[in-house]
Design a protein around this motif. Sequence first.
Motif, PDB file in Angstrom:
ATOM      1  N   TYR A 230      -5.292  48.692  28.266  1.00  0.00           N
ATOM      2  CA  TYR A 230      -6.447  49.281  27.585  1.00  0.00           C
ATOM      3  C   TYR A 230      -7.052  48.273  26.603  1.00  0.00           C
ATOM      4  N   GLY A 231      -8.353  48.357  26.417  1.00  0.00           N
ATOM      5  CA  GLY A 231      -9.026  47.513  25.432  1.00  0.00           C
ATOM      6  C   GLY A 231      -9.212  46.081  25.890  1.00  0.00           C
ATOM      7  N   CYS A 232      -9.357  45.882  27.185  1.00  0.00           N
ATOM      8  CA  CYS A 232      -9.617  44.543  27.720  1.00  0.00           C
ATOM      9  C   CYS A 232     -11.116  44.252  27.655  1.00  0.00           C
ATOM     10  N   SER A 233     -11.459  42.986  27.654  1.00  0.00           N
ATOM     11  CA  SER A 233     -12.851  42.559  27.605  1.00  0.00           C
ATOM     12  C   SER A 233     -13.578  42.903  28.914  1.00  0.00           C
TER      13      SER A 233
ATOM     14  N   GLY B 185     -12.912  49.209  29.811  1.00  0.00           N
ATOM     15  CA  GLY B 185     -12.010  48.219  29.234  1.00  0.00           C
ATOM     16  C   GLY B 185     -10.585  48.402  29.735  1.00  0.00           C
ATOM     17  N   TYR B 186     -10.452  48.898  30.961  1.00  0.00           N
ATOM     18  CA  TYR B 186      -9.159  49.307  31.501  1.00  0.00           C
ATOM     19  C   TYR B 186      -8.830  48.564  32.795  1.00  0.00           C
TER      20      TYR B 186
ATOM     21  N   PRO C 273      -5.069  42.720  26.625  1.00  0.00           N
ATOM     22  CA  PRO C 273      -5.315  44.128  26.275  1.00  0.00           C
ATOM     23  C   PRO C 273      -4.932  44.412  24.829  1.00  0.00           C
ATOM     24  N   GLU C 274      -5.627  45.381  24.233  1.00  0.00           N
ATOM     25  CA  GLU C 274      -5.266  45.824  22.886  1.00  0.00           C
ATOM     26  C   GLU C 274      -4.002  46.678  22.925  1.00  0.00           C
ATOM     27  N   LYS C 275      -3.837  47.396  24.035  1.00  0.00           N
ATOM     28  CA  LYS C 275      -2.718  48.339  24.171  1.00  0.00           C
ATOM     29  C   LYS C 275      -2.281  48.358  25.630  1.00  0.00           C
TER      30      LYS C 275
END
Length: 150
Positions: free
Chosen positions: A13-16, A74-75, A102-104
Amino acid sequence: MKVIGKHITVDMYGCSFERLDDLEFVKTAMHTAVREANMTLLDFSYYKFEPQGLTALALLAESHMSIHTYPELGYAAVDVFTCGDHGRPDKAVSILKNFLKPEKTKITNIKRGDFGSESDMKPKIKVSMTPLRRVRTTGARVLSFLSRAK
């Protein structure tokens, strides 16, 4: 039965958006992961969706690795499955995380072919005798009561 393979699924999660939508970037990430994780690439296939997103699949001698990207969210959904002890799916996941940043993440490890002991494979049937005892006891009480009533 012993474990046949290691299967790791990863939700990133939270990918560019740019990284997830860049086919060449994802191909480079996957090829690097395959090489560094000591796996053997047999074939590589991909599909680029419009307006965004892609699916990439590395067919491995050890099994497979796949990525499905959803840049608008962003997944990325990553799947790494290896048979035997030759490949290192955990190393492949680590490399993909370094590329996609990823952020998470949510990582699930699955032991494929692990059925446990033979007794674990047999269905568990629980039989309770208590209801049968109650019927027998109740019937005896009724007969006793009726015989005393005379």
